[in-house]
Enzyme design. Structure first.
Site, PDB file in Angstrom:
ATOM      1  N   ASP A  50       0.837  -1.186   0.000  1.00  0.00           N
ATOM      2  CA  ASP A  50       0.000   0.000   0.000  1.00  0.00           C
ATOM      3  C   ASP A  50       0.885   1.253   0.000  1.00  0.00           C
ATOM      4  OD1 ASP A  50      -2.703   1.264   0.399  1.00  0.00           O
ATOM      5  OD2 ASP A  50      -1.746   1.969   2.242  1.00  0.00           O
ATOM      6  N   GLU A  98       1.555  -0.621  -5.141  1.00  0.00           N
ATOM      7  CA  GLU A  98       0.537   0.387  -5.423  1.00  0.00           C
ATOM      8  C   GLU A  98       1.297   1.708  -5.494  1.00  0.00           C
ATOM      9  OE1 GLU A  98      -3.269   2.827  -3.652  1.00  0.00           O
ATOM     10  OE2 GLU A  98      -1.552   2.289  -2.442  1.00  0.00           O
TER      11      GLU A  98
END
Length: 542
Positions: free
Chosen positions: A214, A277
């Site tokens: 993330d 990401e």
């Protein structure tokens, strides 16, 4: 406290179809947003046991791996992306035994499992942040500006809107690029590095096959934390390098993790991966995250954000392939996820355009990610009442320069069966209300209907597995009229009509699969507007 297992961790799975070396280069990976996938205990929230019970559905869909959004111990200020304990399962989703059972079951079904890791920030309930001395060592704290330190240290804004700084009772300020409940870690501290390497090993020992990182473009901030000089900073993410995102220093962290993943995999006879990401302003900067000594994949948000125009799509595809090829990595394609409007709605052409976009994506070289429910053709739910929304950006964002705050619309729980909500999601309703007109979109309603979107996905994924020309490899553009894309893979031609009206073209071969009915009269084919078709063709030399 970290939870304990009552049984040993699973042994490494044996290679099988689609699970050999380099499996990730052409894998189709399905994102499970855990709280909205399947509810096993009737509390209205999806959980790990519910996800495990539905894994045969994903096996039959034809995907290669499952990516699970965070299920760790969390106050749920941001849907679990505010982690209080990276080694424990939040009771909302089950316990560590449930996670172990899910991984075992997935491997038995020949599915790999990727889990989220959240390294840019923790929850403000994390033990480190709750200890005032540890917090100031391991998070980004600064004195304020102004005569009495009453002003934030700089002009940075939260992605969710408003200032990216909150003042403490001691008078100093801490950085949170997302919600105030998500303080940013200080990656200059070696204890932070050591902790995340230990967390990775914990989940690798449990049997996971990789990590989706993330905010992989975060962690490192520009020296001196300089002002940006203007507002609306969230709108610049992915279009330019900001002093808090996509700094070159993040790549040293990813290189360390790649060494960890490769070393672990070699020692245990497995191949485990890292997925970034990463929002980067260009395909070239995105490719830096997947150099041979960094992560294995990076989400291609340029493709996700491309408008439905042949010239724009071709430009993004060309730039993406050129950038990843230059570093020897595959391109990773994605159309929807839990942070963006579902592409059935976002692309502006409804289900026909979404189906065409999917066949285009699945024909491109590399790996593809599917977001739960897109295989059902689910639209964005745009009429959720304000009182049920939970996206933190909704309460801070639009009026303060942040995200629009409407991410809940793509997170509505899945419809599985039945004529009325909760459509088999569970026995106790659903944490976000499902539309009353979704009965025709359930898994049961679409199964066996050759015209359904679910069966289109199943057929496309089956062909992708069986046709050697799909997946990893090269492609070649072919001549096509304005508004139409045509490219070949070995043994296959993909034709996409991005125009709203029919287009007549020479028939190049035998139709394999189409997103909409295609008429073939002898040597002429009529492609409907907003459609895509795969043709079997004779490749030179075969």
């Amino acid at each position: 406290m970290t939870q304990e297992l009552t049984s040993p961790s699973p042994a490494p799975q044996a290679p099988g179809p689609g699970r050999g070396p380099g499996w990730w280069r052409d894998a189709v990976i399905y994102q499970v947003y855990v709280r909205s996938f399947a509810d096993s205990d009737g509390d209205g929230v999806g959980d790990l046991r519910g996800a495990r019970e539905r894994l045969p559905y994903l096996r039959d869909l034809g995907v290669d791996a499952v990516w699970l959004t965070p299920f760790y111990s969390s106050p749920q200020a941001d849907g679990g992306y505010d982690v209080a304990d990276y080694r424990a399962v939040d009771p909302l989703f089950g316990n560590l035994q449930d996670a172990d059972d899910l991984i075992r079951t997935a491997h038995d079904l020949d599915l790999r499992v990727i889990v989220d890791i959240v390294p840019n920030h923790t929850s403000d309930r994390h033990p480190w942040f709750r200890d005032p001395e540890l917090a100031r060592q391991r998070y980004v704290f600064r004195p304020g500006k102004g005569e009495h330190g009453e002003l934030p240290p700089n002009d940075w804004e939260s992605v969710f809107g408003g200032p990216a700084w909150t003042r403490t009772d001691r008078g100093d300020w801490y950085l949170h690029l997302f919600a105030p409940e998500q303080p940013d870690l200080d990656w200059d501290n070696p204890d932070v590095h050591a902790e995340f390497e230990a967390v990775m090993r914990f989940w690798l020992d449990l049997g996971v096959d990789g990590f989706r990182v993330d905010v992989a473009h975060g962690m490192v901030k520009a020296s001196g934390l300089p002002d940006i000089g203007h507002g609306q900073q969230a709108k610049l993410i992915g279009s330019q390098v900001l002093p808090f995102f996509d700094q070159d220093g993040v790549h040293a962290i990813h290189r360390t993790w790649r060494r960890l993943l490769d070393g672990y995999g070699d020692a245990h006879g497995r191949q485990v991966i890292g997925v970034a990401e990463a929002w980067a302003p260009t395909a070239e900067r995105l490719a830096l995250y997947v150099r041979p000594d960094e992560l294995h994949q990076a989400f291609n948000f340029q493709f996700l954000n491309a408008p439905w125009r042949a010239d724009a799509l071709r430009a993004v595809i060309d730039a993406s392939l050129a950038a990843t090829t230059s570093v020897g990595a595959p391109t990773t394609w994605v159309l929807s996820n839990h942070d963006v409007v579902r592409h059935t709605t976002r692309l502006g052409g409804g289900l026909p355009r979404a189906r065409a976009a999917t066949l285009l994506m699945l024909a491109l070289p590399g790996s593809a990610y599917l977001y739960q429910g897109e295989e059902l053709g689910l639209p964005e739910v745009t009429d959720l009442p304000d009182e049920v929304r939970q996206d933190p950006a909704f309460f801070r964002g639009s009026q303060a320069g942040g995200q629009d705050g409407f991410r809940d619309g793509c997170r509505v729980p899945l419809p599985w069966t039945g004529e009325a909500p909760p459509y088999g999601f569970g026995t106790g309703g659903s944490w976000l209300p499902q539309p009353a007109d979704w009965a025709a979109l359930t898994v049961d309603a679409q199964t066996g209907d050759p015209a359904s979107t679910l069966e289109l996905y199943r057929t496309a994924l089956d062909l992708r597995r069986r046709l050697p020309g799909l997946g990893d490899g090269g492609m070649s553009w072919q001549p096509a009229p304005d508004g139409v894309l045509a490219f070949t893979r070995p043994g296959l031609l993909c034709t996409v009509n991005t125009l709203p009206h029919d287009v007549e073209l020479p028939s190049p071969g035998t139709p394999l699969l189409a997103s909409a009915p295609v008429t073939v009269n002898g040597s002429v084919a009529v492609l409907p507007g907003d459609s895509c078709i795969w043709w079997a063709i004779q490749t030179a030399g075969r």
